[in-house]
Scaffold this motif. Structure first.
Motif, PDB file in Angstrom:
ATOM      1  N   UNK A 101     -10.756   1.605   0.644  1.00  0.00           N
ATOM      2  CA  UNK A 101     -10.687   1.878  -0.791  1.00  0.00           C
ATOM      3  C   UNK A 101     -10.490   3.369  -1.057  1.00  0.00           C
ATOM      4  N   UNK A 102     -11.049   4.219  -0.222  1.00  0.00           N
ATOM      5  CA  UNK A 102     -10.829   5.661  -0.339  1.00  0.00           C
ATOM      6  C   UNK A 102      -9.348   5.998  -0.161  1.00  0.00           C
ATOM      7  N   UNK A 103      -8.696   5.403   0.836  1.00  0.00           N
ATOM      8  CA  UNK A 103      -7.268   5.620   1.030  1.00  0.00           C
ATOM      9  C   UNK A 103      -6.464   5.094  -0.151  1.00  0.00           C
ATOM     10  N   UNK A 104      -6.914   3.996  -0.723  1.00  0.00           N
ATOM     11  CA  UNK A 104      -6.223   3.408  -1.876  1.00  0.00           C
ATOM     12  C   UNK A 104      -6.261   4.357  -3.074  1.00  0.00           C
ATOM     13  N   UNK A 105      -7.405   4.964  -3.339  1.00  0.00           N
ATOM     14  CA  UNK A 105      -7.518   5.903  -4.462  1.00  0.00           C
ATOM     15  C   UNK A 105      -6.687   7.155  -4.190  1.00  0.00           C
ATOM     16  N   UNK A 106      -6.664   7.615  -2.935  1.00  0.00           N
ATOM     17  CA  UNK A 106      -5.828   8.767  -2.591  1.00  0.00           C
ATOM     18  C   UNK A 106      -4.348   8.457  -2.823  1.00  0.00           C
ATOM     19  N   UNK A 107      -3.936   7.240  -2.479  1.00  0.00           N
ATOM     20  CA  UNK A 107      -2.547   6.843  -2.718  1.00  0.00           C
ATOM     21  C   UNK A 107      -2.237   6.786  -4.210  1.00  0.00           C
ATOM     22  N   UNK A 167     -12.995  -6.231  -9.008  1.00  0.00           N
ATOM     23  CA  UNK A 167     -11.617  -6.207  -8.523  1.00  0.00           C
ATOM     24  C   UNK A 167     -11.391  -4.957  -7.691  1.00  0.00           C
ATOM     25  N   UNK A 168     -11.069  -5.130  -6.429  1.00  0.00           N
ATOM     26  CA  UNK A 168     -10.955  -3.995  -5.522  1.00  0.00           C
ATOM     27  C   UNK A 168      -9.669  -3.198  -5.726  1.00  0.00           C
ATOM     28  N   UNK A 169      -8.784  -3.646  -6.608  1.00  0.00           N
ATOM     29  CA  UNK A 169      -7.596  -2.871  -6.914  1.00  0.00           C
ATOM     30  C   UNK A 169      -7.842  -1.880  -8.049  1.00  0.00           C
ATOM     31  N   UNK A 170      -9.052  -1.804  -8.543  1.00  0.00           N
ATOM     32  CA  UNK A 170      -9.421  -0.749  -9.480  1.00  0.00           C
ATOM     33  C   UNK A 170      -9.758   0.519  -8.695  1.00  0.00           C
ATOM     34  N   UNK A 171      -9.597   1.682  -9.314  1.00  0.00           N
ATOM     35  CA  UNK A 171      -9.948   2.922  -8.599  1.00  0.00           C
ATOM     36  C   UNK A 171     -11.421   3.010  -8.221  1.00  0.00           C
ATOM     37  N   UNK A 172     -12.296   2.391  -9.024  1.00  0.00           N
ATOM     38  CA  UNK A 172     -13.717   2.405  -8.711  1.00  0.00           C
ATOM     39  C   UNK A 172     -14.283   1.025  -9.005  1.00  0.00           C
ATOM     40  N   UNK A 173     -15.148   0.563  -8.141  1.00  0.00           N
ATOM     41  CA  UNK A 173     -15.797  -0.735  -8.326  1.00  0.00           C
ATOM     42  C   UNK A 173     -17.293  -0.484  -8.443  1.00  0.00           C
ATOM     43  N   UNK A 174     -17.892  -0.769  -9.599  1.00  0.00           N
ATOM     44  CA  UNK A 174     -19.327  -0.511  -9.763  1.00  0.00           C
ATOM     45  C   UNK A 174     -20.158  -1.286  -8.742  1.00  0.00           C
ATOM     46  N   UNK A 175     -21.377  -0.830  -8.572  1.00  0.00           N
ATOM     47  CA  UNK A 175     -22.277  -1.454  -7.594  1.00  0.00           C
ATOM     48  C   UNK A 175     -22.467  -2.926  -7.907  1.00  0.00           C
ATOM     49  N   UNK A 207       0.228  -0.623   0.544  1.00  0.00           N
ATOM     50  CA  UNK A 207      -0.357  -0.813   1.873  1.00  0.00           C
ATOM     51  C   UNK A 207      -1.884  -0.658   1.825  1.00  0.00           C
ATOM     52  N   UNK A 208      -2.351   0.426   1.187  1.00  0.00           N
ATOM     53  CA  UNK A 208      -3.796   0.648   1.121  1.00  0.00           C
ATOM     54  C   UNK A 208      -4.479  -0.447   0.314  1.00  0.00           C
ATOM     55  N   UNK A 209      -3.822  -0.911  -0.756  1.00  0.00           N
ATOM     56  CA  UNK A 209      -4.395  -2.003  -1.544  1.00  0.00           C
ATOM     57  C   UNK A 209      -4.500  -3.284  -0.729  1.00  0.00           C
ATOM     58  N   UNK A 210      -3.447  -3.568   0.057  1.00  0.00           N
ATOM     59  CA  UNK A 210      -3.468  -4.766   0.892  1.00  0.00           C
ATOM     60  C   UNK A 210      -4.544  -4.671   1.964  1.00  0.00           C
ATOM     61  N   UNK A 240     -14.895  -6.530   4.915  1.00  0.00           N
ATOM     62  CA  UNK A 240     -15.933  -6.183   3.932  1.00  0.00           C
ATOM     63  C   UNK A 240     -15.546  -6.650   2.540  1.00  0.00           C
ATOM     64  N   UNK A 241     -14.278  -6.481   2.170  1.00  0.00           N
ATOM     65  CA  UNK A 241     -13.839  -6.907   0.843  1.00  0.00           C
ATOM     66  C   UNK A 241     -13.910  -8.422   0.705  1.00  0.00           C
ATOM     67  N   UNK A 242     -13.551  -9.132   1.754  1.00  0.00           N
ATOM     68  CA  UNK A 242     -13.633 -10.593   1.703  1.00  0.00           C
ATOM     69  C   UNK A 242     -15.082 -11.047   1.562  1.00  0.00           C
ATOM     70  N   UNK A 243     -15.986 -10.346   2.244  1.00  0.00           N
ATOM     71  CA  UNK A 243     -17.400 -10.692   2.116  1.00  0.00           C
ATOM     72  C   UNK A 243     -17.902 -10.387   0.708  1.00  0.00           C
TER      73      UNK A 243
END
Length: 488
Positions: free
Chosen positions: A200-206, A178-186, A238-241, A248-251
């Motif tokens: 995702x970096x901007x999302x974690x900063x937000x 789930x890309x709305x988590x602060x970290x997504x394991x490999x 916004x960053x989450x969206x 890349x996230x869709x892929x």
């Protein structure tokens, strides 16, 4: 004191950097990562993500330390003491909010650097380093520190931070993609993980901005904290969206399709090179490992008569999941996305060399199962000695063992079997064959004898006793009777 905030930040930062929680967890993280990765050749594409994910442990220390620091005001009789201070409570909170995330980052940065540095020892890395993933790991530590402070501001108890840490790790286990988590394991794919590290970096900063704003709101709805909180919440949305809707996230969301059993395990192994009559095909990110494979295969090929080399298989890399395409497996040896280092490379070399040796000697190799799921027994066959001698051109052959495994029966049940596991794969052999092969390895003239009688020695019907005179060996060990299905 005209500028109390910088002085408070400096003092709190000094206290934070003295926290045994941060340093102990950093030591555990570094030691654990070095131990678990010491024997595996690194893939930078995955290891940068894994290193960033490991920062969660240090982040947990920042979360606990920040929570304990902010709870100082809630201790017995602390209110009477702090009310006499010339600084407001929100100023003290802001100082802790800056100091503990910053201290966490200052501890995590060298810890991550040591982890990455250890991967260079005895290594030939593949893949690509993405600095954005590493920065996200540092921001993750800062975020967890801020969450610890926010929890202490709103829940004046020691239980909030530990519960928050448990929930943090639980969500990673339950929702790993789930890309709305602060970290997504490999994502464990054979190719470079498809990820949106920038968004995702901007999302974690937000998220960090929002967590800090929530902590400051505990002291009242003042304009600056309110505006910051609203801005932080908007930035998270916004960053989450942007993260979720990035290509890349869709892929990456299609990873389930990539892991389906209908996908070929060798799909994408398109980087091919022909070296010394052997064709090697790797996933593009693993092209740097082709010389490692060649180092294991070339000595075996060189020990085979030239007239027989054109019948030897090629080497094709496969993913850990997917179906095996008969068009590929029929004429190729499959190798994985793992390779050893710091001593473990010997096992990797032996495994690959053994498959080529089995193929050269006419024994089942790779995905072939001459005796069905149970494997087959090559005791008493001359070609077993030849195959073990070929392995010895790379690494010393070792005795065969057995492994207990389960197979599905026709009635839908499970049946336990003892399956042979040896240098030759699911091919069993005895001490006699191994002993004769070691004798040949000690004789300089062994190659000439083997080449002279190659066709006879590799014939399935030639026995060990028949081969000994041809090899110039005396009968020192009697071959045992096959314990399983004889190899054909």
């Amino acid at each position: 004191m005209k500028r109390p905030l910088p002085a408070l930040i400096l003092k709190e930062s000094t206290l934070a950097l003295r926290s045994p929680l941060l340093w102990a967890l950093a030591l555990v993280t570094v030691a654990g990562r070095i131990v678990t990765t010491w024997k595996e050749m690194p893939d930078w594409s995955g290891e940068t993500v894994n290193t960033a994910t490991s920062a969660l442990v240090i982040g947990a220390g920042a979360m606990l330390a920040g929570n304990l620091a902010i709870l100082r005001d809630a201790r017995s009789d602390a209110v009477e003491l702090t009310e006499a201070l010339p600084v407001r409570p929100q100023t003290r909170t802001l100082a802790v909010l800056v100091a503990y995330p910053l201290a966490g980052v200052l501890v995590a940065a060298p810890a991550m650097g040591i982890q990455l540095g250890s991967l260079l020892i005895g290594s030939r890395p593949t893949g690509h380093v993405d600095v954005r993933e590493l920065v996200t790991g540092l921001l993750l530590v800062a975020l967890m520190g801020a969450l610890g402070v926010a929890a202490g501001c709103w829940i004046p108890g020691l239980i909030a931070a530990p519960i928050g840490i448990v929930l943090f790790f639980w969500t990673l286990v339950q929702f790993p993609s789930t890309w709305l988590l602060p970290v997504v394991p490999e994502l464990k794919l054979a190719i470079d993980p498809v990820r949106p590290p920038g968004w995702h970096l901007l999302y974690v900063a937000a998220l960090f901005l929002l967590a800090g704003s929530v902590a400051l709101l505990r002291h009242g709805r003042r304009p600056v904290p309110v505006i910051t909180a609203v801005s932080g919440a908007a930035a998270v949305v916004v960053a989450g969206a942007l993260t979720l809707n990035s290509p890349a996230a869709k892929a990456a969301a299609q990873v389930g399709d990539l892991r389906q059993s209908t996908r070929s395990a060798t799909a994408g192994a398109e980087h091919c090179r022909e070296l010394n009559t052997t064709r090697y095909c790797a996933f593009p990110a693993y092209a740097a490992w082709i010389p490692l494979w060649q180092g294991a295969v070339d000595p075996v090929v060189a020990a085979v008569p030239e007239a027989s080399r054109d019948r030897l298989p090629g080497i094709v890399q496969r993913a850990a999941t997917g179906v095996l395409d008969p068009a590929v497996t029929g004429g190729n040896i499959l190798t994985t996305t793992s390779w050893g280092r710091n001593g473990a490379e010997r096992a990797s070399r032996r495994t690959l060399a053994a498959q080529m040796a089995a193929a050269a000697g006419g024994l089942p190799w790779g995905t072939q199962r001459g005796g069905g799921p149970q494997g087959c027994d090559a005791r008493g066959q001359a070609r077993t000695i030849v195959a073990l001698w070929l392995i010895g051109q790379v690494e010393q052959p070792v005795a065969a063992t057995t492994k207990r495994t389960s197979i599905r029966t026709d009635d839908g049940g499970q049946s336990a079997l003892e399956v042979p596991r040896s240098d030759l794969g699911s091919v069993d052999y005895g001490e006699a064959e191994l002993g004769y092969a070691k004798q040949l390895l000690a004789q300089p003239a062994a190659r000439e004898r083997i080449w002279e009688h190659w066709a006879v020695l590799t014939a399935p019907t030639t026995t060990v006793d028949q081969a000994l005179p041809l090899l110039g060996l005396g009968r020192s060990n009697a071959s045992a009777e096959p314990k399983g299905t004889p190899c054909e």
